[in-house]
Design a protein around this motif. Sequence first.
Motif, PDB file in Angstrom:
ATOM      1  N   ILE A  76      13.813   7.444   6.429  1.00 57.51           N
ATOM      2  CA  ILE A  76      12.513   7.027   6.807  1.00 57.51           C
ATOM      3  C   ILE A  76      11.806   6.010   5.769  1.00 57.51           C
ATOM      4  N   MET A  77      10.954   5.179   6.218  1.00 54.26           N
ATOM      5  CA  MET A  77      10.195   4.146   5.241  1.00 54.26           C
ATOM      6  C   MET A  77       8.842   4.353   5.146  1.00 54.26           C
ATOM      7  N   TYR A  78       8.475   4.466   4.272  1.00 55.48           N
ATOM      8  CA  TYR A  78       6.863   4.652   3.884  1.00 55.48           C
ATOM      9  C   TYR A  78       6.150   3.342   3.846  1.00 55.48           C
ATOM     10  N   VAL A  79       5.557   2.861   4.712  1.00 56.68           N
ATOM     11  CA  VAL A  79       4.812   1.641   4.546  1.00 56.68           C
ATOM     12  C   VAL A  79       3.341   1.358   4.171  1.00 56.68           C
ATOM     13  N   GLY A  80       2.801   2.571   3.800  1.00 53.37           N
ATOM     14  CA  GLY A  80       1.415   2.451   3.195  1.00 53.37           C
ATOM     15  C   GLY A  80       1.417   1.900   1.817  1.00 53.37           C
ATOM     16  N   PRO A  81       0.231   2.091   1.295  1.00 50.99           N
ATOM     17  CA  PRO A  81       0.228   1.494  -0.085  1.00 50.99           C
ATOM     18  C   PRO A  81       0.824   2.386  -1.173  1.00 50.99           C
TER      19      PRO A  81
ATOM     20  N   GLY B  69       2.282   8.943  -7.813  1.00 46.84           N
ATOM     21  CA  GLY B  69       2.563  10.230  -7.822  1.00 46.84           C
ATOM     22  C   GLY B  69       2.814  10.744  -6.247  1.00 46.84           C
ATOM     23  N   LEU B  70       2.635   9.864  -5.323  1.00 47.32           N
ATOM     24  CA  LEU B  70       2.973  10.279  -3.911  1.00 47.32           C
ATOM     25  C   LEU B  70       3.810   9.444  -3.108  1.00 47.32           C
ATOM     26  N   ALA B  71       3.829   8.275  -3.239  1.00 49.34           N
ATOM     27  CA  ALA B  71       4.905   7.275  -2.538  1.00 49.34           C
ATOM     28  C   ALA B  71       4.840   5.792  -3.108  1.00 49.34           C
ATOM     29  N   VAL B  72       5.827   5.283  -2.717  1.00 52.65           N
ATOM     30  CA  VAL B  72       5.998   3.783  -3.313  1.00 52.65           C
ATOM     31  C   VAL B  72       6.031   2.878  -1.862  1.00 52.65           C
TER      32      VAL B  72
ATOM     33  N   GLU C  96       7.243  16.077  -2.402  1.00 55.75           N
ATOM     34  CA  GLU C  96       6.630  17.186  -2.246  1.00 55.75           C
ATOM     35  C   GLU C  96       4.984  16.819  -2.369  1.00 55.75           C
ATOM     36  N   ALA C  97       4.760  16.255  -3.391  1.00 57.84           N
ATOM     37  CA  ALA C  97       3.237  16.052  -3.354  1.00 57.84           C
ATOM     38  C   ALA C  97       2.750  15.175  -2.280  1.00 57.84           C
ATOM     39  N   PHE C  98       3.509  14.477  -1.534  1.00 56.63           N
ATOM     40  CA  PHE C  98       2.965  13.392  -0.453  1.00 56.63           C
ATOM     41  C   PHE C  98       2.806  14.578   0.634  1.00 56.63           C
ATOM     42  N   GLU C  99       3.842  15.454   0.855  1.00 57.52           N
ATOM     43  CA  GLU C  99       3.753  16.530   1.999  1.00 57.52           C
ATOM     44  C   GLU C  99       2.418  17.287   1.900  1.00 57.52           C
ATOM     45  N   ILE C 100       1.887  17.691   0.776  1.00 56.99           N
ATOM     46  CA  ILE C 100       0.743  18.355   0.418  1.00 56.99           C
ATOM     47  C   ILE C 100      -0.396  17.366   0.784  1.00 56.99           C
ATOM     48  N   ALA C 101      -0.446  15.996   0.270  1.00 55.43           N
ATOM     49  CA  ALA C 101      -1.538  14.979   0.502  1.00 55.43           C
ATOM     50  C   ALA C 101      -1.312  14.921   2.189  1.00 55.43           C
ATOM     51  N   ARG C 102      -0.125  14.762   3.015  1.00 57.13           N
ATOM     52  CA  ARG C 102      -0.272  14.780   4.213  1.00 57.13           C
ATOM     53  C   ARG C 102      -0.909  15.921   5.170  1.00 57.13           C
ATOM     54  N   LYS C 103      -1.106  17.159   4.592  1.00 60.36           N
ATOM     55  CA  LYS C 103      -1.643  18.149   5.161  1.00 60.36           C
ATOM     56  C   LYS C 103      -3.103  17.788   4.940  1.00 60.36           C
ATOM     57  N   GLU C 104      -3.600  17.420   4.139  1.00 62.00           N
ATOM     58  CA  GLU C 104      -5.183  16.894   3.809  1.00 62.00           C
ATOM     59  C   GLU C 104      -5.474  15.879   4.519  1.00 62.00           C
ATOM     60  N   MET C 105      -4.823  14.968   4.938  1.00 56.48           N
ATOM     61  CA  MET C 105      -4.859  13.721   5.475  1.00 56.48           C
ATOM     62  C   MET C 105      -3.586  13.323   6.457  1.00 56.48           C
ATOM     63  N   PRO C 106      -3.885  13.802   7.525  1.00 62.45           N
ATOM     64  CA  PRO C 106      -2.506  13.643   8.551  1.00 62.45           C
ATOM     65  C   PRO C 106      -2.257  12.305   9.029  1.00 62.45           C
ATOM     66  N   GLU C 107      -3.145  11.498   8.520  1.00 60.09           N
ATOM     67  CA  GLU C 107      -2.817  10.027   9.021  1.00 60.09           C
ATOM     68  C   GLU C 107      -1.787   9.351   8.262  1.00 60.09           C
ATOM     69  N   LEU C 108      -1.502  10.022   7.158  1.00 62.01           N
ATOM     70  CA  LEU C 108      -0.311   9.555   6.387  1.00 62.01           C
ATOM     71  C   LEU C 108       0.917   9.741   6.964  1.00 62.01           C
TER      72      LEU C 108
ATOM     73  N   LYS D 271      -7.009   4.154   5.589  1.00 61.30           N
ATOM     74  CA  LYS D 271      -7.369   5.594   5.096  1.00 61.30           C
ATOM     75  C   LYS D 271      -6.401   5.997   3.641  1.00 61.30           C
ATOM     76  N   ALA D 272      -5.269   5.534   3.720  1.00 62.57           N
ATOM     77  CA  ALA D 272      -4.411   5.801   2.506  1.00 62.57           C
ATOM     78  C   ALA D 272      -4.842   5.083   1.275  1.00 62.57           C
ATOM     79  N   LEU D 273      -5.482   3.900   1.410  1.00 62.49           N
ATOM     80  CA  LEU D 273      -6.171   3.094   0.467  1.00 62.49           C
ATOM     81  C   LEU D 273      -7.274   4.150  -0.258  1.00 62.49           C
ATOM     82  N   THR D 274      -7.750   4.911   0.382  1.00 60.94           N
ATOM     83  CA  THR D 274      -8.755   5.698  -0.273  1.00 60.94           C
ATOM     84  C   THR D 274      -8.211   6.772  -1.005  1.00 60.94           C
ATOM     85  N   LEU D 275      -6.980   7.271  -0.693  1.00 65.30           N
ATOM     86  CA  LEU D 275      -6.330   7.948  -1.740  1.00 65.30           C
ATOM     87  C   LEU D 275      -5.895   7.292  -3.195  1.00 65.30           C
TER      88      LEU D 275
END
Length: 99
Positions: free
Chosen positions: A27-32, A36-39, A49-61, A91-95
Amino acid sequence: MTDTVKTDIPDKKNRKKAEEVKREEKIMYVGPTIPGLAVQNCVYTKMPEAFEIARKEMPELANLCIPIMKYPEAEKMIRERNGYIYSAFKKALTLKGER
């Protein structure tokens, strides 16, 4: 002479291999880029794993993790600043600002 019919039904051994390949779909991550989360535009077989934790807090990821073949469509949404992927991108830009 006997006629044999080939079927596309895999045996148990091949079925397990097919399931493993499906689970390991890239899969490709197309966000910013978020330190510590994604490139941005990086291809993953498994998200960090850090991305998966953040995704639980922000499902839009989850909308920013796409099959590679859908990249042109996602890139177009971001470039044209519309669509669900662009909304998730904003929304990811806020992170990014929080890190």
